[in-house]
Design an enzyme around this catalytic site. Sequence first.
Site, mmCIF file in Angstrom:
data_model
loop_
_atom_site.group_PDB
_atom_site.id
_atom_site.type_symbol
_atom_site.label_atom_id
_atom_site.label_comp_id
_atom_site.label_asym_id
_atom_site.label_seq_id
_atom_site.Cartn_x
_atom_site.Cartn_y
_atom_site.Cartn_z
ATOM 1 N N ASP A 229 0.837 -1.202 0.000
ATOM 2 C CA ASP A 229 0.000 0.000 0.000
ATOM 3 C C ASP A 229 0.874 1.254 0.000
ATOM 4 O OD1 ASP A 229 -2.270 -1.583 0.217
ATOM 5 O OD2 ASP A 229 -2.704 -1.055 2.300
ATOM 6 N N ARG B 178 -1.546 -0.381 -8.481
ATOM 7 C CA ARG B 178 -2.868 0.086 -8.078
ATOM 8 C C ARG B 178 -2.870 1.613 -8.175
ATOM 9 N NH1 ARG B 178 -3.880 -0.879 -2.058
ATOM 10 N NH2 ARG B 178 -4.124 -3.054 -2.684
#
Length: 308
Positions: free
Chosen positions: A134, A184
């Site tokens: 992340d 992402r």
Amino acid sequence: MMRRVLLTAAKIPAIRNLSVRLPPIRRMVDRFVAGETPEAALDAVARIAATGRVATIDHLGEDTTTQAAALAATDANLRLISLIAERGLAEVAELSLKASAIGQALPGGHALAQENAERIIAAAHEAGTRVTIDMEDHTTTDATLALVQELREEFPDTGTVLQAMLHRTPSDAERWAHPGSRIRLCKGAYNEPASVAHTDKRAINASYVACLHRLIDGGAHPMVATHDPALIQAALDLLAEAGRPADSYEFQMLYGIRPTEQQRLADAGHTVRVYVPYGTDWYGYFMRRLAEKPANLALLGRALIGRG
Ligand SMILES: Cc1cc2nc3c(=O)[nH]c(=O)nc-3n(C[C@H](O)[C@H](O)[C@H](O)COP(=O)(O)OP(=O)(O)OC[C@H]3O[C@@H](n4cnc5c(N)ncnc54)[C@H](O)[C@@H]3O)c2cc1C
């Protein structure tokens, strides 16, 4: 304005300590968090998989301040991986991991985070799955990208995240857009100063489309992480124009947010990956979800005065 207040409050320990004890808040957390245990998260993943979607699981926790806590977070991820394997869910469940949870912010933390991430990713590979790192606030972007670059030397399928709101991201997208690169793309959930980030929604969306364009053109495997209908449609158009087959990209959305849209995309043949967070350390994650949508605050207000 309210977004900034909530994201600032999320960092104040006294507010945190009070909030996590309030039952109405805990009830609202259930909408966004799949439970406190890995078993509960995997029950949610099994339900998601039964509807044709897949998942990425996040053991909640961030901003770890001790080596012991970084090790505990690593162990929690290793336990999660062995349960994924035991339950035969490796094909539908990958992991999402925060560098700050496994020690990146500690003194000498880069080496510690790298060692911990390598253990987790090696175990994930062994079990038949993989990991996405992340992205946290802009002060960590360089360190996180450096970590991912190192991890990719041994584990090239390690994914990471770029945040369209940051001014730097179009050039990061250019650099990270190459075949096999799992990226992402999200808007960005942190409280960033105007010196490093767009604050206007239209500018963030324009940056998102420009970055996605670069990722697609460069041959990356884009993971289109948004619930925004305009951006979903823009992504569908760009992917169709580029003639991208369905296995060369995916849509990603958060657990509990726009499930009907998740299902619509999955039913239309797109890969839809749901981000499934679990664990007891849900406060920072929950506050970011509140900050994203003003209506969530109204719901919380009603719950707190006993009408929710
Ligand atoms: C799979 C996934 C992974 C992510 N990983 C990261 C990461 O690593 N780092 C990072 O900084 N950010 C991450 N984010 C968060 C992201 O940056 C945004 O903050 C978040 O997705 C909201 O932006 P949006 O694109 O959905 O657009 P918005 O304009 O915020 O939302 C569009 C619509 O979606 C719905 N919606 C969005 N958020 C909520 C909510 N909280 N509650 C209820 N409805 C909502 C509403 O209908 C809203 O109108 C991730 C998001 C996703 C989907």
